[in-house]
Design a protein around this motif. Sequence first.
Motif: not given
Length: 128
Positions: A4-19
């Motif tokens: 989903s778009g929400a999952e993509i958003l959260v995955n992208c944030l995690a990939e960018q190092g957002v903790q």
Amino acid sequence: MMLSGAEILVNCLAEQGVQTIFGYPGASILSVYDALAASSVRHVLTAHEQGACFAAGYARRSGRAGVVLATSGPGATNLVTGIADAYMDSVPLVAVTGNVPLSRLGHDSFQEVDIFGMTMPVTKYGMI
């Protein structure tokens, strides 16, 4: 596997190092909260959206961009003071808000507000 778009958003944030993400949930952003629950990204629940925005200002000390979540309408408008403060102090901040469906924009939908237009003077980049 379809995300989903929400999952993509959260995955992208995690990939960018957002903790850590600060925020206050509401109807139009609940899918992102569901995706957060299934991720390793920590969510800090605040008493209101403005407090979440200022808490995300921990970026001043951490060296990381602060991330804040809010729902549409009044939730998004409650972020404006914190966004302006971060802009004036050169604090890296990413604010994600929910919104009404794109097809309903401009039709006075429930909790519709032009948050893009409201924050344009105090952001480097905004998108719908």
